[in-house]
Design a protein around this motif. Structure first.
Motif, short mmCIF file in Angstrom:
data_model
loop_
_atom_site.label_atom_id
_atom_site.label_comp_id
_atom_site.label_asym_id
_atom_site.label_seq_id
_atom_site.Cartn_x
_atom_site.Cartn_y
_atom_site.Cartn_z
N ALA A 701 48.69 21.89 31.96
CA ALA A 701 49.16 21.75 30.58
C ALA A 701 50.02 22.96 30.22
O ALA A 701 49.56 24.09 30.32
CB ALA A 701 47.97 21.63 29.63
N GLY A 702 51.25 22.72 29.80
CA GLY A 702 52.19 23.79 29.55
C GLY A 702 51.96 24.53 28.24
O GLY A 702 51.25 24.06 27.35
N LYS A 703 52.60 25.70 28.12
CA LYS A 703 52.47 26.50 26.90
C LYS A 703 53.09 25.81 25.70
O LYS A 703 52.83 26.17 24.55
CB LYS A 703 53.07 27.88 27.10
CG LYS A 703 54.54 27.93 27.43
CD LYS A 703 54.98 29.36 27.75
CE LYS A 703 56.42 29.44 28.23
NZ LYS A 703 57.39 29.06 27.20
N GLU A 704 53.92 24.79 25.95
CA GLU A 704 54.56 24.05 24.86
C GLU A 704 53.55 23.28 24.00
O GLU A 704 53.88 22.83 22.92
CB GLU A 704 55.60 23.07 25.43
CG GLU A 704 56.79 23.74 26.10
CD GLU A 704 56.48 24.23 27.51
OE1 GLU A 704 57.29 25.00 28.06
OE2 GLU A 704 55.43 23.83 28.08
N PHE A 705 52.31 23.16 24.48
CA PHE A 705 51.28 22.47 23.71
C PHE A 705 50.64 23.36 22.65
O PHE A 705 49.75 22.92 21.92
CB PHE A 705 50.19 21.91 24.64
CG PHE A 705 50.64 20.73 25.45
CD1 PHE A 705 51.06 19.57 24.83
CD2 PHE A 705 50.65 20.78 26.83
CE1 PHE A 705 51.47 18.47 25.57
CE2 PHE A 705 51.05 19.70 27.58
CZ PHE A 705 51.47 18.53 26.96
N ASN A 706 51.09 24.60 22.57
CA ASN A 706 50.57 25.52 21.54
C ASN A 706 49.05 25.61 21.58
O ASN A 706 48.36 25.40 20.58
CB ASN A 706 51.03 25.09 20.14
CG ASN A 706 52.54 25.05 20.01
OD1 ASN A 706 53.23 25.93 20.51
ND2 ASN A 706 53.06 24.02 19.35
N ILE A 707 48.52 25.93 22.76
CA ILE A 707 47.06 26.04 22.93
C ILE A 707 46.60 27.37 22.35
O ILE A 707 46.90 28.43 22.89
CB ILE A 707 46.68 25.90 24.41
CG1 ILE A 707 47.10 24.53 24.94
CG2 ILE A 707 45.18 26.11 24.60
CD1 ILE A 707 46.93 24.35 26.43
N PHE A 708 45.87 27.29 21.24
CA PHE A 708 45.43 28.47 20.50
C PHE A 708 43.92 28.67 20.55
O PHE A 708 43.43 29.66 20.03
CB PHE A 708 45.85 28.34 19.03
CG PHE A 708 47.19 28.95 18.69
CD1 PHE A 708 47.28 29.98 17.77
CD2 PHE A 708 48.35 28.50 19.28
CE1 PHE A 708 48.52 30.54 17.43
CE2 PHE A 708 49.58 29.04 18.96
CZ PHE A 708 49.67 30.07 18.03
N ASN A 709 43.17 27.72 21.11
CA ASN A 709 41.71 27.86 21.13
C ASN A 709 41.11 27.12 22.31
O ASN A 709 41.77 26.31 22.97
CB ASN A 709 41.11 27.37 19.80
CG ASN A 709 41.41 25.91 19.54
OD1 ASN A 709 40.90 25.03 20.23
ND2 ASN A 709 42.24 25.63 18.54
#
Length: 875
Positions: A701-709
């Motif tokens: 899953a790429g950083k473009e998914f805005n994984i914040f937690n």
């Protein structure tokens, strides 16, 4: 204002979609009710994508929902930003208060929060925000599987694409129809974040797209006339009034208006314009004329205008408005002549709009846009008048200070129409239509029954009731025989229709009464008022719910990410110390983190030759575009691939950042070959994730998914991801919090962070370079830079007809590598897609040696500015 989309079908009827209006504060809420909006969306505190709006508070949310519901308006809470690990509990508390207040739906961007809310509040409707960048059927299916009831799809879709999604989805689809456009795909923009430290994804956009820019191609500056002005990436305002029937025919349930930071009069006018158009389109014999729509649109232009575009949804790809980036109003005319005196300046103009004294105008001078109030209007016979009509030739008096910069031929625009503002402010509030039944029989108590008019309610707050609400009030008064003047049915009707300051409007009154009866006027009014109060109480209290007071720790089980394929095979979940070998499923990586793990190095490249160079210098993982698959797996590379397999180097094929359905359909056969060859893929949008799930291809899953937690990361692990790249907007402390939370999640996969390369600032459907390509100024191998007023240079790439803009600075965390292991991540990622093969070798080797504990320094590239991004500050 082109009306080429005007395509009304005379006999077309439909179920009217909801008109959804923006409200930034209580004044705007009242404005939306005045405009006849069916629903509104609002933010509470800082957890929404419009931090610049006044927003509402938890303390006044209960009254806000009551006010809206008392006028038959639904309320959606916008909580549409990625939520940090430490913010999750507070986010749950906000939703709990909104839930208890009777909120009708929550609009979310964060997938982890979506899963939490779906578990805690199964009866709360969840809408997937446009910030999720959902632009294909697969993306819709993915969030529907997580519990979303509605999806607000990307603004970049056409009506044909929207209809296809509607026809093939089991959830509601919502689209934007009016207001400001983001130049980038929503949810994919980091421009404001990296330029100003203000995250657009977190609702604090500083709007860098509205700034002046110039193009430099192969070292030479381009004349701005070739691109139409100084604001090449500033979008015009979206206005779809003239193409609204085509949008409604797609079957969408909601038409969304942007503008939580705009003034209340804009909210009233835009809601009213679209409500009237929807009603006309969906009612036989009431189709709005082209002239009526143009008049409505002209009104909206007076309230806010920086050019109108029909938008991608109606097939217009040229959505930018390079001429000017701020609101400048509706076109008023050109300056025909100028006369100046000490006190003021008089501008002769043939009016394209009605105007009156005290209205505001803007003047497009040679240097810049200037604003002024109209202090006087003079006819050609030198008479001073208070107002003038469209078509009149008059002199407009403005201040002499502003007038000094004006020249003949300058364009004038009407920015403030005081008469229009006054009319909008006086618009009556929308009422709930009700019917009344009165029973007045001699010798019986006087009775009034009041109920909502039957309609087809949406399945939201009204799904718990199958029919409209009804209340009955029986007065103590016994209806008497009239001794003198009898009470007529007309008197009863008039009294019942006068619902006073309630939020109800009587559309019918049915009277069952004997002849020659007497009922005091006070009894009639009291019974009507009491019946209305009872109905209002039902309206505003029927949606009240009990607080659940959730504790985040009670739902930690949701982050457990067991991989069923691994469980079934009984394989060990402990990850190997390096990536899996080629031909073996990378999904084996999923498992508890090893205490003795070592940091892995991943490298992103664009060419197959660069892949082998990076591997030779020690890269553990290499990302390469999926378009290179056939080239990489060609027979001449067989021996090299065997060597990589022996070295246990992992190759991952990167799927495009944006894939509309027709593109995903073409991609599917290639991904099946990737799977057959035993490779994994890297996904950056939810449609690709859904396709990977369906094909059982292990993915990252790429950083473009805005994984914040950790809950968002685990959402991808549960979907089949074996690695998740955390957002580039997190600081090191926030990254550590996520990794620590994932440590206790059973079956969690690897975490990766981006440590070197140019960040992608935005990706847009707008073909920015087309005018320069058409003029042969830009060719295939041209170096194109977008340069701002501070001389920062942003590389621009043309990918088909899409445009990608990259950061002017290069992220470099080399000297901090030895400390990064302490933050719990598994993989450090280098994006070397902009680098030469020599640079790829040098940078990969330097990071590999730094990981081995050596003190390494890279020789800085000439004219390149470096940054540590958000790692020591965050957003």
């Amino acid at each position: 204002m082109s009306t080429e989309n005007y395509t009304f079908t005379p006999d077309y009827t439909c179920t009217p979609p909801e008109v959804l209006a923006p409200v930034g504060d209580e004044e705007a809420l009242l404005a939306a009710i005045r405009g006849g909006a069916d629903a509104v969306y609002l933010g509470v505190g800082e957890f929404n994508a419009r931090q610049g709006a006044k927003n509402f508070t938890i303390e006044n949310l209960d009254e806000t929902v009551k006010l809206a519901h008392s006028h038959g308006v639904l309320v959606y809470l916008a909580l549409n930003i990625p939520i940090k690990q430490k913010e999750l509990q507070h986010a749950l508390e906000i939703v709990d208060c909104a839930y208890a207040a009777g909120i009708d739906a929550v609009i979310l961007q964060d997938l982890g929060l979506l899963r939490l809310l779906n578990e805690i509040y199964p009866d709360l409707e969840i809408h997937a925000s446009t910030q999720m960048t959902i632009h294909n059927r697969g993306g819709v299916d993915f969030v529907a599987g997580l519990g979303a009831k509605r999806v607000i799809v990307s603004r970049e879709l056409t009506t044909t694409e929207v209809k296809d999604i509607v026809d093939n989805s089991n959830v509601e689809i919502e689209v934007f129809v009016h207001g400001a456009l983001c130049y980038s795909y929503s949810g994919k923009c980091l421009f404001s974040s990296f330029l100003h430290g203000r995250s657009a994804n977190r609702g604090a956009c500083a709007q860098p797209c509205r700034r002046r820019y110039r193009f430099v191609v192969n070292g030479r500056e381009v004349d701005e006339r070739h691109i139409g002005g100084s604001y090449p990436i500033s979008c015009a305002e979206l206005s779809t009034l003239t193409g609204l029937e085509d949008i409604i025919k797609t079957g969408v349930v909601s038409l969304k208006i942007e503008g939580r930071m705009k003034k209340p009069e804009y909210v009233t006018a835009s809601a009213a314009a679209y409500k009237a158009a929807v009603k006309g389109i969906c009612s036989p014999g009431e189709k709005p004329t082209k002239e009526e729509l143009e008049a409505r649109e002209a009104e909206l232009a007076k309230l806010f205008y920086r050019g109108f575009t029909r938008g991608f949804i109606l097939g217009e790809k040229g959505v930018s408005h390079p001429k000017y980036s701020s609101n400048y109003g509706a076109f008023l005319g050109k300056v025909l002549d100028i006369s100046r005196s000490k006190g003021n300046t008089k501008l002769a103009v043939r009016l394209n709009q009605d105007i009156q004294v005290k209205d505001g105008i803007s003047i497009f001078t040679r240097e810049r846009m200037l604003g002024s109030a109209v202090t006087g209007i003079i006819t050609i016979s030198d008479d001073h008048i208070k107002s003038a009509k469209k078509g009149d030739k008059v002199g407009l008096e403005i201040s002499s200070k502003t007038g000094r910069a004006v020249q003949r031929g300058d364009e004038l625009y009407l920015t403030t129409d005081t008469q229009l503002l006054d009319a909008l402010q006086k618009t009556k509030l929308k009422m709930i239509p009700v019917s009344l039944k009165v029973r007045a029989r001699k010798g019986e108590q006087f009775t009034v029954v009041i109920g909502e008019e039957c309609k087809k309610p949406r399945e939201t707050r009204e799904e718990s009731r199958e029919k409209a609400l009804v209340s009955e009030f029986t007065d103590d008064y016994i209806v008497q025989e009239a001794e003198k003047a009898p009470t007529t049915t007309e008197q009863i009707r008039k009294t019942m229709e006068s619902l006073g300051d309630t939020s109800f409007e009587a559309v019918s009154v049915e009277i069952e009464a004997d002849e020659n009866i007497f009922i005091p006027v006070g009894v009639l009014k009291n019974a009507r008022r009491k019946a209305a109060d009872l109905l209002l109480e039902k309206v505003i209290s029927g949606d009240k719910r009990e607080h659940k007071q959730p504790d985040l720790e009670d739902f930690s089980y949701l982050c457990n990410s067991q991989n069923h394929s691994i469980e079934a095979s009984g394989q060990d979940k402990q990850p190997p110390t390096v990536s899996e070998t080629l031909g073996e499923a990378p999904s084996k990586i999923i498992g508890k983190k090893s205490a003795s793990k070592r940091l892995l190095l991943s490298v992103e490249v664009n060419e197959s030759s660069s892949l082998f160079e990076a591997a030779f210098e020690g890269a553990d993982i290499i990302y390469v575009p999926v378009s290179r698959f056939e080239e990489v797996s060609a027979p001449e590379n067989a021996e090299k691939l065997e060597d990589l397999k022996a070295e246990r180097v992992e190759i991952v094929f990167r799927v495009p950042l944006i894939s509309h359905d027709h593109e995903l359909d073409k991609l599917k056969p290639l991904l099946e070959k990737v799977k057959e060859a035993g490779f994994g893929i890297a996904c950056s949008e939810l449609g690709a994730v859904q396709l990977a799930k369906e094909l059982s291809i292990p993915f990252t899953a790429g950083k473009e998914f805005n994984i914040f937690n950790s809950f968002t990361a685990s959402t991808f692990y549960q979907a089949g991801a074996y690695r998740a790249t955390l957002s580039s907007e997190l600081n090191l402390s926030e990254i550590k919090s996520i990794c620590e939370a994932l440590q206790i999640c059973k079956g969690s996969g690897q975490t990766e962070i981006f440590v070197y390369g140019r960040e992608l600032m935005l990706i847009t459907e707008n073909d920015l370079l087309k005018p320069l390509v058409d003029r042969r100024i830009v060719k295939k191998d041209s170096e194109v830079l977008l340069v701002d007023q501070e001389s920062s240079e942003f590389p621009v790439e043309r990918l088909g007809t899409r445009t990608l803009i990259y950061n002017s600075k290069v992220l470099d965390m080399l000297k901090y590598v030895k400390n990064l292991k302490d933050y719990g991540v598994d993989v450090l990622r280098l994006d070397l897609s902009f680098n030469t093969q020599a640079e790829i070798k040098e940078i990969t080797k330097a990071y590999k040696e730094a990981l081995a504990g050596k003190e390494i320094r890279l020789k800085p590239a000439k004219v390149v500015e470096y940054t540590t991004g958000h790692y020591f500050k965050g957003v």
